[in-house]
Design a protein around this motif. Structure first.
Motif, PDB file in Angstrom:
ATOM      1  N   VAL A 170       0.842  -1.199   0.000  1.00 18.65           N
ATOM      2  CA  VAL A 170       0.000   0.000   0.000  1.00 18.65           C
ATOM      3  C   VAL A 170       0.877   1.248   0.000  1.00 18.65           C
ATOM      4  O   VAL A 170       1.611   1.499   0.956  1.00 18.65           O
ATOM      5  N   PRO A 171       0.836   2.030  -1.101  1.00 14.54           N
ATOM      6  CA  PRO A 171       1.608   3.271  -1.121  1.00 14.54           C
ATOM      7  C   PRO A 171       0.920   4.356  -0.283  1.00 14.54           C
ATOM      8  O   PRO A 171      -0.306   4.503  -0.372  1.00 14.54           O
ATOM      9  N   THR A 172       1.697   5.077   0.516  1.00 13.26           N
ATOM     10  CA  THR A 172       1.111   6.155   1.342  1.00 13.26           C
ATOM     11  C   THR A 172       2.038   7.369   1.408  1.00 13.26           C
ATOM     12  O   THR A 172       3.250   7.269   1.214  1.00 13.26           O
ATOM     13  N   ALA A 173       1.404   8.504   1.699  1.00 14.50           N
ATOM     14  CA  ALA A 173       2.135   9.692   2.165  1.00 14.50           C
ATOM     15  C   ALA A 173       1.410  10.076   3.454  1.00 14.50           C
ATOM     16  O   ALA A 173       0.465  10.869   3.442  1.00 14.50           O
ATOM     17  N   ASP A 182      -6.690   3.144   2.103  1.00 10.50           N
ATOM     18  CA  ASP A 182      -6.301   1.887   1.442  1.00 10.50           C
ATOM     19  C   ASP A 182      -5.597   0.955   2.429  1.00 10.50           C
ATOM     20  O   ASP A 182      -5.755  -0.263   2.379  1.00 10.50           O
ATOM     21  N   LEU A 183      -4.820   1.571   3.329  1.00 10.77           N
ATOM     22  CA  LEU A 183      -4.106   0.766   4.325  1.00 10.77           C
ATOM     23  C   LEU A 183      -5.117   0.094   5.265  1.00 10.77           C
ATOM     24  O   LEU A 183      -5.011  -1.104   5.559  1.00 10.77           O
ATOM     25  N   GLN A 184      -6.126   0.862   5.687  1.00 13.40           N
ATOM     26  CA  GLN A 184      -7.161   0.284   6.557  1.00 13.40           C
ATOM     27  C   GLN A 184      -7.908  -0.845   5.847  1.00 13.40           C
ATOM     28  O   GLN A 184      -8.239  -1.862   6.443  1.00 13.40           O
ATOM     29  N   LYS A 185      -8.149  -0.619   4.556  1.00 12.91           N
ATOM     30  CA  LYS A 185      -8.857  -1.624   3.771  1.00 12.91           C
ATOM     31  C   LYS A 185      -8.025  -2.905   3.666  1.00 12.91           C
ATOM     32  O   LYS A 185      -8.547  -4.014   3.803  1.00 12.91           O
ATOM     33  N   ALA A 186      -6.709  -2.749   3.462  1.00 14.18           N
ATOM     34  CA  ALA A 186      -5.826  -3.923   3.337  1.00 14.18           C
ATOM     35  C   ALA A 186      -5.780  -4.694   4.658  1.00 14.18           C
ATOM     36  O   ALA A 186      -5.776  -5.931   4.662  1.00 14.18           O
ATOM     37  N   VAL A 187      -5.755  -3.964   5.771  1.00 15.13           N
ATOM     38  CA  VAL A 187      -5.742  -4.624   7.090  1.00 15.13           C
ATOM     39  C   VAL A 187      -7.049  -5.391   7.276  1.00 15.13           C
ATOM     40  O   VAL A 187      -7.054  -6.559   7.694  1.00 15.13           O
ATOM     41  N   TYR A 188      -8.147  -4.751   6.933  1.00 17.87           N
ATOM     42  CA  TYR A 188      -9.471  -5.379   7.062  1.00 17.87           C
ATOM     43  C   TYR A 188      -9.534  -6.668   6.235  1.00 17.87           C
ATOM     44  O   TYR A 188      -9.957  -7.711   6.714  1.00 17.87           O
TER      45      TYR A 188
END
Ligand SMILES: Nc1nc2c(ncn2[C@@H]2O[C@H](COP(=O)(O)OP(=O)(O)OP(=O)(O)O)[C@@H](O)[C@H]2O)c(=O)[nH]1
Ligand SMILES: [Mg+2]
Length: 267
Positions: A170-173, A182-188
């Motif tokens: 998951v790419p983030t700034a 997107d990060l929360q979605k990936a964890v879920y």
């Protein structure tokens, strides 16, 4: 021989609960424990603060976070307990802060570990990510600081990286909040929907692989092997890192005796 890689954390048994409680982690009902690991100064606490609304110390130098911090967030009616860890370059490192991070990643029984890596320094940062992937299949890689990478005109093929590593990328700034949903979605997806991963495993030389195979039956008989990947335990024995082996023994000694009830449930 087929190895079970980290899928032990699926069902939280007595062993796992006791291990977590050693780190002061007490969850109620259906709360998922998510660790935030990564090299120093990559933005772990920034991700933590953005998701939990808390105010962990952040700043542009390494070594700010010195102990585990916990905070909650909710996503799609599920509750997540996020653990902000001190930065560490390697799971085999030895400063006090690095040991705190390492011990939690290895023995704290998180439902998933987010490894935050620096988009401008992928190669160096992937070392730790690959080490964590050796212990657990429940790994999400958060490629942070993509705004800095853009400034440096670095282009990263995230799809290819995901294929190569076999875990969600998951790419983030995080400082601007970019990519955090997107990060929360990936964890879920990983912990609630049980989405499978195929973490890339680094092969060792034939000699080392043979030594691992010879040790495995003995290691697999240990109760600790039900919560830590046995191949990883065998490797640590081969390292002959005495202080780490002592740490492993300490955690092994705190394992509760298997009760009749947990045996019946296959625990
Ligand atoms: N440009 C940019 N800066 C960021 C981003 N995320 C974090 N930072 C900055 O990077 C620095 C380090 O962030 P921290 O969150 O303290 O990093 P950490 O990984 O928790 O560091 P340690 O606790 O020391 O291991 C801070 O100055 C943050 O403001 C980002 O996505 N982009
Ligand atoms: Mg920090």
């Amino acid at each position: 021989m087929k190895l079970k890689l980290g899928d032990h954390s699926n069902a939280l048994n007595d062993h796992s609960r006791v291990m977590r409680e050693q780190f002061g982690i007490r969850t109620t009902g259906e709360q998922y424990v998510i660790a935030l690991a990564g090299n120093p100064n990559v933005g772990k606490s920034t991700v933590f603060n953005a998701l939990t609304g808390l105010h962990q110390h952040t700043g542009n130098w390494p070594g700010k976070t010195v102990d585990n911090a916990q905070g909650n967030y909710s996503y799609r009616n599920k509750s997540f307990l996020l653990i902000d860890l001190p930065g560490t370059y390697s799971l085999l490192a030895h400063s006090v802060e690095e040991e705190i991070a390492r011990n939690f990643i290895c023995f704290g029984q998180p439902d998933a570990t987010i490894v935050v890596i620096d988009a401008t320094s992928l190669e160096r940062n992937l070392n730790l990510a690959l080490q964590v992937m050796e212990i657990s299949s429940k790994v999400i890689i958060c490629v942070n600081l993509i705004d800095e990478a853009r400034k440096k005109k670095l282009s990263i093929n995230f799809g290819e990286l995901e294929k190569e590593l076999g875990v969600p990328i998951v790419p983030t700034a995080a400082r601007n909040g970019e990519g955090l949903s997107d990060l929360q979605k990936a964890v879920y997806s990983m912990v609630v929907e049980k989405k499978k991963t195929w973490p890339k495993q680094i092969p060792y030389s034939e000699e080392v692989e043979q030594a691992i195979s010879a040790l495995l039956p003995k290691v697999e008989a240990l109760s600790l092997a039900s919560i830590v990947n046995p191949k990883w335990l065998a490797l640590r024995l081969l390292d002959s890192d005495v202080s780490f082996i002592e740490t492993i023994s300490r955690y092994a000694a705190t394992q509760p005796q298997r009760t009749v009830a947990s045996q019946r449930q296959g625990g």
